[in-house]
Design a protein around this motif. Structure first.
Motif, PDB file in Angstrom:
ATOM      1  N   LEU A  31       0.837  -1.198   0.000  1.00  0.00           N
ATOM      2  CA  LEU A  31       0.000   0.000   0.000  1.00  0.00           C
ATOM      3  C   LEU A  31       0.872   1.248   0.000  1.00  0.00           C
ATOM      4  CD1 LEU A  31      -2.724  -0.845   2.693  1.00  0.00           C
ATOM      5  CD2 LEU A  31      -2.839  -1.200   0.221  1.00  0.00           C
ATOM      6  N   ASN A  32       0.464   2.252  -0.780  1.00  0.00           N
ATOM      7  CA  ASN A  32       1.073   3.569  -0.635  1.00  0.00           C
ATOM      8  C   ASN A  32       0.688   4.136   0.729  1.00  0.00           C
ATOM      9  OD1 ASN A  32       2.328   3.781  -3.217  1.00  0.00           O
ATOM     10  ND2 ASN A  32       0.314   4.165  -4.129  1.00  0.00           N
ATOM     11  N   ALA A  33       1.616   4.865   1.351  1.00  0.00           N
ATOM     12  CA  ALA A  33       1.374   5.323   2.725  1.00  0.00           C
ATOM     13  C   ALA A  33       1.857   6.752   2.905  1.00  0.00           C
ATOM     14  CB  ALA A  33       2.063   4.404   3.730  1.00  0.00           C
ATOM     15  N   ILE A  34       1.185   7.461   3.816  1.00  0.00           N
ATOM     16  CA  ILE A  34       1.501   8.852   4.154  1.00  0.00           C
ATOM     17  C   ILE A  34       1.590   8.953   5.671  1.00  0.00           C
ATOM     18  CG2 ILE A  34       0.756  11.262   3.997  1.00  0.00           C
ATOM     19  CD1 ILE A  34      -0.998  10.418   1.600  1.00  0.00           C
ATOM     20  N   VAL A  35       2.645   9.595   6.170  1.00  0.00           N
ATOM     21  CA  VAL A  35       2.793   9.851   7.605  1.00  0.00           C
ATOM     22  C   VAL A  35       2.924  11.357   7.795  1.00  0.00           C
ATOM     23  CG1 VAL A  35       4.173   9.470   9.675  1.00  0.00           C
ATOM     24  CG2 VAL A  35       3.899   7.628   8.006  1.00  0.00           C
ATOM     25  N   THR A  36       2.023  11.947   8.567  1.00  0.00           N
ATOM     26  CA  THR A  36       2.062  13.394   8.782  1.00  0.00           C
ATOM     27  C   THR A  36       3.141  13.755   9.793  1.00  0.00           C
ATOM     28  OG1 THR A  36       0.487  13.443  10.619  1.00  0.00           O
ATOM     29  CG2 THR A  36      -0.426  13.426   8.388  1.00  0.00           C
ATOM     30  N   GLU A  37       3.478  15.038   9.838  1.00  0.00           N
ATOM     31  CA  GLU A  37       4.515  15.501  10.762  1.00  0.00           C
ATOM     32  C   GLU A  37       4.049  15.479  12.214  1.00  0.00           C
ATOM     33  OE1 GLU A  37       5.481  19.558  10.018  1.00  0.00           O
ATOM     34  OE2 GLU A  37       3.388  20.209   9.875  1.00  0.00           O
ATOM     35  N   THR A  38       2.739  15.368  12.436  1.00  0.00           N
ATOM     36  CA  THR A  38       2.205  15.369  13.805  1.00  0.00           C
ATOM     37  C   THR A  38       1.840  13.969  14.291  1.00  0.00           C
ATOM     38  OG1 THR A  38      -0.026  15.794  12.935  1.00  0.00           O
ATOM     39  CG2 THR A  38       1.309  17.708  13.553  1.00  0.00           C
ATOM     40  N   ALA A  39       2.233  12.927  13.559  1.00  0.00           N
ATOM     41  CA  ALA A  39       1.874  11.557  13.935  1.00  0.00           C
ATOM     42  C   ALA A  39       2.530  11.168  15.256  1.00  0.00           C
ATOM     43  CB  ALA A  39       2.296  10.588  12.839  1.00  0.00           C
ATOM     44  N   LEU A  88      -1.252   7.890   8.392  1.00  0.00           N
ATOM     45  CA  LEU A  88      -1.002   7.895   9.840  1.00  0.00           C
ATOM     46  C   LEU A  88      -0.811   9.331  10.313  1.00  0.00           C
ATOM     47  CD1 LEU A  88      -0.438   6.246  12.444  1.00  0.00           C
ATOM     48  CD2 LEU A  88       1.992   6.356  11.857  1.00  0.00           C
ATOM     49  N   GLY A  89      -1.529   9.699  11.376  1.00  0.00           N
ATOM     50  CA  GLY A  89      -1.349  11.019  11.976  1.00  0.00           C
ATOM     51  C   GLY A  89      -2.384  12.042  11.570  1.00  0.00           C
ATOM     52  N   ALA A  90      -3.381  11.658  10.754  1.00  0.00           N
ATOM     53  CA  ALA A  90      -4.447  12.594  10.391  1.00  0.00           C
ATOM     54  C   ALA A  90      -5.354  12.829  11.597  1.00  0.00           C
ATOM     55  CB  ALA A  90      -5.256  12.054   9.221  1.00  0.00           C
ATOM     56  N   VAL A  91      -5.852  14.055  11.738  1.00  0.00           N
ATOM     57  CA  VAL A  91      -6.691  14.369  12.892  1.00  0.00           C
ATOM     58  C   VAL A  91      -8.084  13.761  12.753  1.00  0.00           C
ATOM     59  CG1 VAL A  91      -5.435  16.476  13.423  1.00  0.00           C
ATOM     60  CG2 VAL A  91      -7.362  16.579  11.852  1.00  0.00           C
TER      61      VAL A  91
END
Length: 538
Positions: A43-51, A78-81
């Motif tokens: 899976l493509n994945a995204i991690v935010t700076e606030t995770a 990961l890390g979305a509000v």
């Protein structure tokens, strides 16, 4: 397993990447871009700076079209509000490549997600990830459904060790090795609500009988294994999901515990009577839910001896590993306590040393202050060094005066008031005698005070000029004598010749013997000035 452990980074924040078939580069913004790689799907994945470690992964399912062909993708965020931010990030980084729209957003823990990506039957045909599939894989008891024939295990090759290994591999939160915190936290975690009853005496009598029976069966089936130390029960029946419940905890000598939650299936019941049947619906070993391993067919009646036998098999199988873990934990706790104590002791030593150093510095400051005071006192007692004494100034006549460096009268300076009204000083020393036969280059001073500041040997010249010639001993203390001294010192403006000549003539008309020598010196000084002015004209 931490949530970030399954993520593999490909692009750091604020990096651009080229996407095949897309007409421009895509910037990662403030996020990390990468993948979550499973055995049968990536899976493509995204991690935010606030995770943070407490965040759950969100799977954003996207559907759209690319070149009139249906397209889809599932993006892990990961890390979305919230789901809205997760959808926006997935669309920005991946969805806009095929004009997609969000189909659904699903929350999952990392273990459940990795189980899904490792299940081949979920990935036979490409598609988005359905919510029901992920839901089935959250907090799985074990991979193989346990099978029992009474107290005998029919699954896992009939080996309790294999069942325990399966439980350990799927113990996502380490509950098998965590000590049970007691009934109060458990009841709070499941949202239990205590019910008020008119009479609970009979119910308690029944519960004690049930607990005693289970206790006896567990002890008998342990067969030399772990023994029960004591039994705890919930304070009184409580309601959970509108059903009456009773909780019982058995504490073992190795530190493990078994907690069984019983409920009365009648939702309309207001109290539990001695004749009511209790059904176990949740069994915890330490902090791990093992209901699926003990009662695979949930809701099916099971005899207490069989239930007790299954429980004791798992308790005995987990005992050695549990004790090792708790011993290591105790060592770590003790090591931490010892380290904290050493830190506390060293901080105390440091504070004592700092106090001692400060005390020594204070003593040093006091000693320095005392020494300074003593030195100041001694300096005050020392008489001031007298000014250097020079031989008397000699009057050479015609307004020339000679001062000597010392009593040997070898080196000297000669001073006179020149035609420009300035004091002119020439030195006679070893250097001038060697190079210029005793005639040094003159130096000029506007006032007698400037000359004395440079040549202290002329210090008495001012007083000498205010008196009459040293040989006569006469004093010129009249106004005429003062004026004549000013002329001799060059303090009169000789450029006002008429005024000076008139004044000198006036003094000459009443000249007395006391100021006669001063008068001659003043006339000589003025004459020298006039001669100098005449030579400048020609």
């Amino acid at each position: 397993m931490r949530n970030i452990d399954i993520f593999k980074q490909h692009w750091a924040p604020h990096q651009s990447r080229i996407v095949a078939g897309f007409d421009s580069a895509v910037n990662s913004g403030t996020c990390l871009i990468g993948v979550i790689q499973g055995k049968y799907r990536t899976l493509n994945a995204i991690v935010t700076e606030t995770a943070t470690e407490d965040d759950q992964w969100r799977i954003v399912n996207l559907k759209g079209h690319k070149d009139s062909i249906p397209a889809f993708d599932s993006i892990a965020v990961l890390g979305a509000v919230d789901d809205t931010q997760a959808s926006a990030l997935a669309g920005l980084q991946f969805g806009r490549m095929f004009d997609s729209a969000v189909d659904s957003v699903i929350e999952t823990n990392p273990q459940g997600l990795m189980r899904h990506l490792a299940a081949p039957y979920y990935h036979k045909t490409p598609n988005i990830i359905p919510e029901w599939q992920l839901a089935q894989l959250q907090d799985v008891t074990c991979a193989t459904v346990p099978g029992w024939d009474g107290i005998s295990l029919t699954s896992h090759d009939g080996q309790t060790a294999n069942l325990m290994l399966d439980l350990q591999r799927h113990d996502d939160h380490g509950g098998l090795l965590q000590e049970f915190d007691g009934l109060a936290p458990l009841l709070e975690s499941i949202g239990a609500v205590y019910a008020d009853f008119d009479s609970i005496i009979v119910e308690y009598q029944y519960l004690e009988k049930l607990m005693a029976m289970l206790h006896k069966v567990m002890q008998s089936t342990s067969k030399g294994g772990v023994k029960i130390l004591n039994v705890e029960q919930s304070e009184k029946p409580f309601k959970h999901k509108k059903v009456l419940n009773i909780a019982v905890t058995y504490n073992f000598e190795d530190g493990q515990s078994i907690t069984i939650l019983f409920h009365h299936p009648d939702r309309e019941a207001k109290k539990i009577t001695p004749q009511d049947m209790l059904i176990s619906w949740k069994i915890l070993m330490n902090s791990r839910d093992i209901t699926g391993a003990i009662q695979p067919n949930q809701g099916e009646g099971i005899e207490m001896p069989v239930l007790a036998g299954r429980i004791m098999k798992l308790v005995n199988q987990n005992s050695a590993r549990f004790k090792r873990t708790q011993a290591k934990k105790a060592e770590n706790v003790q090591a931490l306590a010892d380290a904290e104590q050493r830190l506390f002791d060293k901080q105390g030593i440091k504070a004592a040393l700092e106090a001692e150093i400060q005390g020594l510095l204070n003593q040093l400051d006091q000693q320095q202050a005392q020494q300074l005071a003593q030195q100041t006192s001694q300096n005050e007692d020392i008489p001031a060094e007298p000014a250097k004494a020079y031989p008397p100034i000699e009057d050479l006549g015609d307004g020339y005066y000679q001062a000597f460096k010392n009593d040997k009268k070898v080196d000297s300076w000669t001073a006179h008031l020149n035609t420009n009204g300035k004091w002119e000083v020439s030195a006679n020393n070893a250097q001038t005698r060697a190079w210029n036969r005793g005639f040094g280059a003159p130096r000029f001073f506007n006032t007698i005070d400037e000359m004395i500041a440079k040549y202290p040997a002329f210090g008495e010249l001012a007083e000498l000029l205010e008196t009459s010639n040293a040989s006569s001993g006469n004093k010129g203390d009249s106004d005429d004598a003062d004026y004549l001294n000013q002329v001799i010192k060059g303090e009169v403006d000789f450029s006002k010749s008429n005024e000076v000549e008139t004044k000198l003539e006036d003094i000459g008309s009443r000249l007395t013997a006391e100021i006669n020598d001063l008068f001659e010196q003043a006339v000589t000084s003025y004459s020298v000035y006039q001669v100098g002015q005449a030579s400048q004209i020609h």
